[in-house]
Design an enzyme around this catalytic site. Structure first.
Site, PDB file in Angstrom:
ATOM      1  N   ALA A 127       0.987  -1.178   0.050  1.00 34.14           N
ATOM      2  CA  ALA A 127      -0.052   0.068  -0.011  1.00 34.14           C
ATOM      3  C   ALA A 127       0.896   1.180   0.069  1.00 34.14           C
ATOM      4  O   ALA A 127       1.963   1.405   0.578  1.00 34.14           O
ATOM      5  CB  ALA A 127      -0.948   0.116   1.007  1.00 34.14           C
ATOM      6  N   ASP A 128       0.734   2.296  -0.794  1.00 38.14           N
ATOM      7  CA  ASP A 128       1.157   3.489  -0.766  1.00 38.14           C
ATOM      8  C   ASP A 128       0.344   4.412   0.149  1.00 38.14           C
ATOM      9  O   ASP A 128       0.835   5.461   0.763  1.00 38.14           O
ATOM     10  CB  ASP A 128       1.152   4.113  -2.142  1.00 38.14           C
ATOM     11  CG  ASP A 128       2.196   3.221  -3.024  1.00 38.14           C
ATOM     12  OD1 ASP A 128       3.527   3.922  -2.770  1.00 38.14           O
ATOM     13  OD2 ASP A 128       1.916   2.330  -3.270  1.00 38.14           O
ATOM     14  N   ARG A 129      -0.902   4.037   0.455  1.00 39.07           N
ATOM     15  CA  ARG A 129      -1.755   4.855   1.610  1.00 39.07           C
ATOM     16  C   ARG A 129      -2.940   4.074   1.731  1.00 39.07           C
ATOM     17  O   ARG A 129      -3.741   3.588   0.830  1.00 39.07           O
ATOM     18  CB  ARG A 129      -1.992   6.305   0.882  1.00 39.07           C
ATOM     19  CG  ARG A 129      -2.655   7.222   1.999  1.00 39.07           C
ATOM     20  CD  ARG A 129      -3.403   8.613   1.137  1.00 39.07           C
ATOM     21  NE  ARG A 129      -2.234   9.251   0.729  1.00 39.07           N
ATOM     22  CZ  ARG A 129      -1.881  10.500   1.005  1.00 39.07           C
ATOM     23  NH1 ARG A 129      -2.692  11.128   1.915  1.00 39.07           N
ATOM     24  NH2 ARG A 129      -1.046  11.176   0.254  1.00 39.07           N
ATOM     25  N   ALA A 144      -4.960   2.969  -1.625  1.00 39.85           N
ATOM     26  CA  ALA A 144      -4.068   3.240  -2.883  1.00 39.85           C
ATOM     27  C   ALA A 144      -2.913   2.477  -2.903  1.00 39.85           C
ATOM     28  O   ALA A 144      -2.137   2.240  -2.023  1.00 39.85           O
ATOM     29  CB  ALA A 144      -3.824   4.851  -2.993  1.00 39.85           C
TER      30      ALA A 144
END
Length: 353
Positions: free
Chosen positions: A254-256, A264
């Site tokens: 996950a990036d966020r 995201a």
């Protein structure tokens, strides 16, 4: 487990280097980072990527400038202004990943608090250097504790899914979430390493991950180095794979992750989640708490980075090239962190308390 790949090399006041991931696996070449501008360039060009690593590289860009006294800073007001300006440039380099923003704002808060009781700018610079170096050590510990992420994820998946007669499972992942995306062990690949280390993994399938091919280049390399049984597939083959092979779980990074659990991650993750739902396959997000953003309520508020069309085509046709997509929380079975595994609903409650 030993970390075979070193993403960054740093010594205070002397050097900072990053492994150029555009050249992996054919070459292991380190780029010298001599300034924040170099760090921004390496992040934008994707010589380094992965949300945790982007934050480390960005902060070390500041550290190398301060440590080598590349910039002239005479008082604490100048230092605060300098840090704010450089942090904003680093955040803007790749806005979707939350780690750079979170750690950058924490650094600003730290320095503002220190500056209330200290006027000596040399001491304040040292405070910043120590803070950044401690951030790197903390990320290493978080990775080893995955050991935490890996252990928690492996246990949660095995409690729900066992497929073949030997009690082993097949899993699927996307992009690169191992040593090359973090400072050490990895997130989703950390879970896969744990499954393999415990003798519970039959096969990991991984997508090529267009258009940068982080899967077919970087993940393939890490899996080969660690001798983990693995099979590369085209991005477009995931649904057919789930229909024809016993896939127990999809594990992604996950990036966020925002407050309601929307996540995201690399473009193509959302379609994996839809395919997993259709085929009764578990879908897990592996991410440290540093990638969780409680300031955003839903994925609709996440800024999605769009990359140049030249990454996809050279013939001049119109291109839409988002680097990330958002997977809705209702498609996520569990979010694996260094302190445990949570459903999106459980994460929401935890962040509220």
């Amino acid at each position: 487990m030993e970390n075979h790949l070193q993403s960054v090399k740093y010594k205070r006041g002397e050097y900072f280097q990053v492994l150029d991931q555009l050249k992996v696996p054919h070459e292991l070449v380190y780029r010298d980072i001599k300034s924040v501008e170099d760090a921004v360039d390496a992040i934008k060009r994707m010589q380094v990527r992965g949300a945790p690593l982007i934050a480390i590289v960005g902060c070390f860009g500041i550290a190398i400038e301060l440590g080598k006294e590349i910039v002239q800073i005479d008082d604490k007001t100048q230092l605060l202004s300098y840090i704010r300006e450089k942090i904003q440039a680093l955040i803007d380099a790749r806005p979707t990943a939350v780690n750079m923003r979170k750690e950058g704002l924490r650094l600003i808060d730290f320095l503002e608090e220190k500056a209330k009781s200290r006027d000596n700018v040399s001491i304040l610079k040292t405070d910043v250097l120590v803070w950044i170096e401690d951030l790197y050590k903390l990320d290493l510990e978080t990775n080893k504790a995955s050991c935490a992420i890996g252990k928690h994820g492996a246990e949660a998946i095995l409690q729900k899914y066992r497929k073949n007669s030997e009690g082993k499972i097949n899993v699927l992942t996307i992009c690169n979430t191992g040593s090359l995306a973090t400072s050490g062990y990895g997130t989703a690949l950390g879970v896969i390493r744990a499954l393999h280390g415990n003798g519970d993994l039959n096969q990991v399938y991984f997508t090529e991950t267009r258009p940068y091919n982080q899967g077919s280049r970087l993940t393939a390399f890490e899996l080969l180095v660690d001798k983990i049984p693995s099979t590369l597939i085209c991005d477009s083959a995931v649904s057919w794979l789930m229909k024809n092979h016993d896939i127990s779980a999809v594990i992604v990074g996950a990036d966020r992750v925002v407050k309601n659990g929307d996540t995201a991650n690399k473009i193509g993750t959302y379609q994996l989640a839809i395919a997993a739902k259709a085929h009764g396959v578990g879908f897990y997000v592996a991410a440290p708490f540093s990638s969780i953003d409680p300031t955003i309520s839903t994925g609709d508020q996440i800024v999605i980075e769009e990359r140049p069309g030249t990454e996809v085509t050279q013939i001049g046709t119109r291109v839409w090239n988002p680097a990330f997509d958002v997977t809705p929380a209702n498609l996520i079975t569990g979010i694996i962190t260094e302190i445990g595994v949570f459903t999106p609903e459980e994460l929401f409650v935890k962040l509220d308390n």
